[in-house]
Enzyme design. Sequence first.
Site, mmCIF file in Angstrom:
data_model
loop_
_atom_site.group_PDB
_atom_site.id
_atom_site.type_symbol
_atom_site.label_atom_id
_atom_site.label_comp_id
_atom_site.label_asym_id
_atom_site.label_seq_id
_atom_site.Cartn_x
_atom_site.Cartn_y
_atom_site.Cartn_z
ATOM 1 N N PRO A 100 -11.643 -28.172 29.765
ATOM 2 C CA PRO A 100 -10.977 -29.115 30.667
ATOM 3 C C PRO A 100 -11.228 -30.562 30.240
ATOM 4 O O PRO A 100 -12.331 -30.893 29.796
ATOM 5 C CB PRO A 100 -11.611 -28.832 32.034
ATOM 6 C CG PRO A 100 -12.492 -27.660 31.876
ATOM 7 C CD PRO A 100 -12.670 -27.363 30.424
ATOM 8 N N VAL A 101 -10.203 -31.379 30.365
ATOM 9 C CA VAL A 101 -10.284 -32.772 29.894
ATOM 10 C C VAL A 101 -10.978 -33.650 30.941
ATOM 11 O O VAL A 101 -10.773 -33.471 32.142
ATOM 12 C CB VAL A 101 -8.849 -33.293 29.613
ATOM 13 C CG1 VAL A 101 -8.850 -34.769 29.232
ATOM 14 C CG2 VAL A 101 -8.193 -32.468 28.513
ATOM 15 N N GLY A 104 -16.677 -33.985 31.506
ATOM 16 C CA GLY A 104 -18.041 -33.969 30.982
ATOM 17 C C GLY A 104 -18.355 -32.794 30.097
ATOM 18 O O GLY A 104 -19.520 -32.502 29.830
ATOM 19 N N GLY A 106 -17.033 -32.474 26.967
ATOM 20 C CA GLY A 106 -16.891 -32.854 25.555
ATOM 21 C C GLY A 106 -15.557 -32.487 24.929
ATOM 22 O O GLY A 106 -15.485 -32.263 23.716
ATOM 23 N N SER A 107 -14.489 -32.452 25.728
ATOM 24 C CA SER A 107 -13.207 -32.004 25.172
ATOM 25 C C SER A 107 -12.735 -32.886 24.014
ATOM 26 O O SER A 107 -12.270 -32.382 22.987
ATOM 27 C CB SER A 107 -12.131 -31.941 26.258
ATOM 28 O OG SER A 107 -11.845 -33.231 26.728
ATOM 29 N N ALA A 110 -14.800 -32.255 20.890
ATOM 30 C CA ALA A 110 -14.533 -30.923 20.330
ATOM 31 C C ALA A 110 -13.218 -30.922 19.547
ATOM 32 O O ALA A 110 -13.135 -30.335 18.463
ATOM 33 C CB ALA A 110 -14.492 -29.879 21.448
ATOM 34 N N ASP A 151 -22.274 -36.378 22.290
ATOM 35 C CA ASP A 151 -21.219 -35.353 22.345
ATOM 36 C C ASP A 151 -20.840 -34.869 20.948
ATOM 37 O O ASP A 151 -20.840 -33.668 20.671
ATOM 38 C CB ASP A 151 -19.958 -35.908 23.024
ATOM 39 C CG ASP A 151 -20.065 -35.934 24.535
ATOM 40 O OD1 ASP A 151 -21.193 -35.893 25.042
ATOM 41 O OD2 ASP A 151 -19.012 -35.984 25.201
HETATM 42 O O1 PMV Z 1 -18.505 -37.148 27.793
HETATM 43 P P1 PMV Z 1 -19.342 -36.990 29.016
HETATM 44 O O2 PMV Z 1 -18.605 -37.108 30.278
HETATM 45 O O3 PMV Z 1 -20.265 -35.819 28.895
HETATM 46 O O4 PMV Z 1 -20.313 -38.249 29.112
HETATM 47 C C1 PMV Z 1 -21.171 -38.537 28.087
HETATM 48 C C2 PMV Z 1 -22.488 -38.885 28.615
HETATM 49 C C3 PMV Z 1 -22.784 -40.330 28.829
HETATM 50 O O5 PMV Z 1 -24.190 -40.433 28.663
HETATM 51 C C4 PMV Z 1 -22.405 -40.753 30.235
HETATM 52 C C5 PMV Z 1 -22.093 -41.243 27.837
HETATM 53 C C6 PMV Z 1 -22.590 -41.127 26.409
HETATM 54 O O6 PMV Z 1 -21.884 -41.636 25.525
HETATM 55 O O7 PMV Z 1 -23.663 -40.571 26.170
#
Ligand code: PMV
Length: 317
Positions: A100-101, A104, A106-107, A110, A151
């Site tokens: 899912p976009v 959180g 990592g779409s 990925a 990510d």
């Molecule tokens: O991509 P997400 O939604 O998992 O967010 C990444 C995590 C953060 O720490 C909020 C941002 C980052 O770049 O590490």
Amino acid sequence: MPAPRTLISVSAPGKIILFGEHAVVYGRPAMAVPVSQVRATVTIEPRAGPVEIDAKDVGRQYALRDAPSDDPIATMIERTGAWLGVELQDFAVHIRSTIPVARGLGSGAAVSVAVGHAIAKFLGRDLPREQLSALAFEVEKLHHGTPSGIDNTVIAYEQPIYFVRGEPITTFTVTRAFRIAIADTGVVSPTRIAVGDVRRAWEAEHARYESLFDQIGAIIPAARAAIESGDIDALGPLMNANHKLTQQIGVSSPEIELLVDAALGAGARGAKLSGAGRGGNVIALVGEENQEKLVRALLNAGARRVIVTKIDKPPTD
Ligand code: PMV
């Protein structure tokens, strides 16, 4: 004569951040693991002419040369081509993803990792993980503004990662497997917005935010020690403590709180938001015996979908 190019397909996993989101942007450690049940898959099809991009899942089909300069997929294709030193033509890039976009998981990273890997493989070239991760990081900057790099790293390496910005990558060892339920609030939360809001708050209240980041940072080595020694019982309270601090940072939301409360009420040993917050996913530590009850409770509390992932010991050969 070079070998004729054939259709190839590769995929990259989603990810969850176990501990340390947001603070990781400010140099504190964080831990993340790949989630292999959800994946971005890229197929490269030989096709004469200019490069075509087909990302039907997000409703887009376009030629590489017509893409805007900040298009993340086109940027990854072009940077991969530049790094490999090849002219990009005579193929089509098909992108499908079950991640899912903006939740959180990592779409974006990925898709980038799968695109880079697929193009290199299609061309019969080697693209080391370190380089693949670095290229995907450049694209993350388009999504995030100021990404930490966690990510692209966890997804490119497809291993549990203990991450400190700017430091060499370390993995951590899972000594005893454990299960994490990942519950989707259904609320789309672009990382760039949450990260930007935190930055403004950090600028306005520097000392308070630095102290919150320090407190989060102090949890991570304890969490790593618990996972590496197989003391899974210690993880729950650490997740709860991390969640409380993300509330104080200002990135929780009513939907997140509902799911965290539902998880704890159904016997989860710990629960927290994962990723940028404001929406996206909640993660909860669950025992196998309690899994069904927890999943039901999360769905009843409004979760759009729940995935249970087993964070496993590395395979022994
Ligand atoms: O991509 P997400 O939604 O998992 O967010 C990444 C995590 C953060 O720490 C909020 C941002 C980052 O770049 O590490």
